[in-house]
Design a protein around this motif. Structure first.
Motif, short mmCIF file in Angstrom:
data_model
loop_
_atom_site.label_atom_id
_atom_site.label_comp_id
_atom_site.label_asym_id
_atom_site.label_seq_id
_atom_site.Cartn_x
_atom_site.Cartn_y
_atom_site.Cartn_z
N SER A 192 0.83 -1.21 0.00
CA SER A 192 0.00 0.00 0.00
C SER A 192 0.86 1.26 0.00
CB SER A 192 -0.93 -0.01 1.21
OG SER A 192 -1.67 1.18 1.30
N SER B 202 2.47 1.70 -3.36
CA SER B 202 1.50 2.21 -4.35
C SER B 202 1.32 3.71 -4.20
CB SER B 202 0.16 1.49 -4.17
OG SER B 202 0.26 0.11 -4.45
N SER C 85 -0.75 -0.55 -9.32
CA SER C 85 -1.85 -0.96 -8.43
C SER C 85 -2.29 -2.39 -8.75
CB SER C 85 -3.02 0.00 -8.58
OG SER C 85 -2.67 1.30 -8.16
N ALA D 111 0.23 -4.62 -7.21
CA ALA D 111 0.05 -4.63 -5.76
C ALA D 111 -1.11 -5.51 -5.35
CB ALA D 111 -0.15 -3.20 -5.25
#
Length: 469
Positions: free
Chosen positions: A118, A121, A404, A407
């Protein structure tokens, strides 16, 4: 593959360097690591319930007023007692408590991976925001310069009677709007740079074009298949469900018998205050050993309530796992769609940039022979600016969406990104350090900040380094 269009100076900061700074000093990450170390301690805490306990007590008694009917009680006494208790059977509470704690350690490690992805990102988004907004500021400044030249040329042509005041007003209006757009773009760049500092810990320094993203999936179904196996949020939810299963067993143990072995010893010294002839010795010693069986017969319904409560929490953990899996699947598919849409937008925007550049050149040529007006030139310049801004924004969106996607698939962590070897945090090391500790004394050094503060970083501005061709 995705890459940004701006070419930065050779001394630029790379995306890998920005990620490494965040990995080492971002407070969200460093705080999550501290939280995981706290979770590690639950294992020795649970193990302590199955280990021997040794207690010692001592006291000194001085009789201020002796009982009137007692002629043999001592004036004073010093006593010491020691007891060793060894749990032999606890109904499975200790064993399952340890298993649950170990499972939560694994869940915490997965959550730490999720926090890492997170933060990365956010860093990638902030990195690309600075690149995009720097480009937009450059484009708007160039547009203001062009419109200033246009206004001067319009004034010159008005002086010779070739144009009217309407043409001058149109040029002035567009220049004023362009300056307003430039101020907005500069404010956006400053905000992006400050957000970058909040995440990375240092100001952005001529950010370099990021490298293409590796391992992007060929289709959304493949992305979902990888995410269901590797996504850290799903793995953490699965481990939390397993831990809740052990909690039920711990709750059931409250209604089961317990067995423990014990030994105890006592020592009393009357300090020569026993009356002569009442005792041959002023010292009394005792020792005993045995086994204690505790059979709970009725506890007011508490054990059954705790079992039902634990089962409800287990049910909640099961539903939570499905909820997280649903969310991850939706996130993966949405990120894939956004990534693909941005790639298509890049192609369309590039075509628009080429077309508007050709159109602007043609309009200017036609204006020179009197077949186009000043307004036509202003409109063509505006369209050219919009297409360039859209291209830069699409490139930013494509890169961020691609990251993203990685991720959400569980492939955007330090190991995946190839950060410098030897700097990676290993949560297993702390767990191995504390899992079998036995002593009641000690601790770790007093906590000190790991994350860097940013109060001393300079306030950001909207200066943009000139592009190199």
């Amino acid at each position: 593959m995705i890459s940004a269009v701006l070419v930065q100076p050779a001394s630029a900061e790379t995306l890998q360097e920005a990620l490494l700074k965040a990995y080492q000093s971002n407070p969200t990450l460093t705080g999550a690591r501290s939280g995981q170390r706290a979770v590690d301690e639950n294992v020795p805490i649970e193990k302590a319930g199955g280990r021997p306990r040794l207690n010692a007590t001592g006291n000194y008694t001085e009789s201020i007023l002796k009982p009137t009917i007692s002629f043999t009680s001592p004036q004073r006494a010093a006593t010491a007692n020691a007891q060793l208790s060894v749990p032999l059977y606890a109904g499975g509470a200790v064993k399952n408590g340890v298993r649950g704690a170990k499972t939560r350690v694994e869940a915490g490690r997965a959550s730490l991976r999720g926090t890492e992805a997170s933060v990365f990102s956010q860093v990638v988004a902030a990195y690309m925001d600075v690149i995009r907004d720097s480009a937009i500021v450059s484009l708007n400044r160039a547009n203001v310069g062009v419109l200033e030249v246009n206004l001067q040329a319009t004034n010159d042509r008005f002086e010779v009677g070739d144009l009217t005041r309407t043409d001058i007003a149109q040029s002035q209006s567009r220049l004023a709007l362009a300056r307003s757009d430039l101020q907005t773009a500069e404010a956006n760049l400053i905000r992006s740079r400050e957000n970058y500092i909040a995440l990375v810990g240092s100001p952005p320094d001529n950010l370099e074009t990021p490298p293409p993203l590796p391992g992007l999936p060929a289709n959304p179904d493949l992305a979902v298949q990888v995410a269901v196996v590797d996504n850290p949020d799903i793995l953490a939810a699965k481990k939390q469900r397993e831990a809740a299963f052990y909690d039920v067993k711990v709750a059931r143990a409250a209604a089961k018998p317990t067995v423990s072995a014990f030994t105890q010893a006592g020592y009393t010294n009357y300090l020569n205050t026993l009356p002569i002839g009442q005792s041959d010795s002023q010292i009394n010693k005792s020792a005993a050993a045995g086994v204690e069986l505790n059979i709970p017969l009725y506890q007011g319904g508490r054990p059954a309530a705790q079992v039902r409560q634990s089962q409800a929490f287990e049910s909640q953990a099961i539903e939570r796992e499905i909820e997280i899996e649903r969310g991850v699947i939706a996130q993966v598919r949405a990120a894939y769609a956004s990534w693909q849409a941005s790639l298509q937008t890049i192609v369309s925007s590039q075509a628009a940039v080429d077309a508007t550049a050709l159109s602007l050149e043609g309009v200017r040529a036609e204006n020179s022979v009197g077949s186009r007006t000043i307004l036509d030139i202003l409109n063509a310049e505006q369209e050219a600016l919009i297409s360039r801004v859209e291209l830069v924004s699409a490139q930013r969106n494509a890169y961020v969406a691609g990251f993203s996607l990685l991720a959400s698939m569980g492939h955007a962590e330090a190991d995946d990104l190839g950060l410098a070897a030897g700097v990676l945090y290993d949560p297993v090391q702390n767990y191995d350090r504390v899992k079998n500790k036995l002593l009641d004394w000690g601790g770790d050094p007093a906590p000190v900040p790991v994350a860097t503060r940013t109060v001393d970083t300079p306030a950001q501005n909207a200066k943009v380094a000139p592009e190199t061709k």
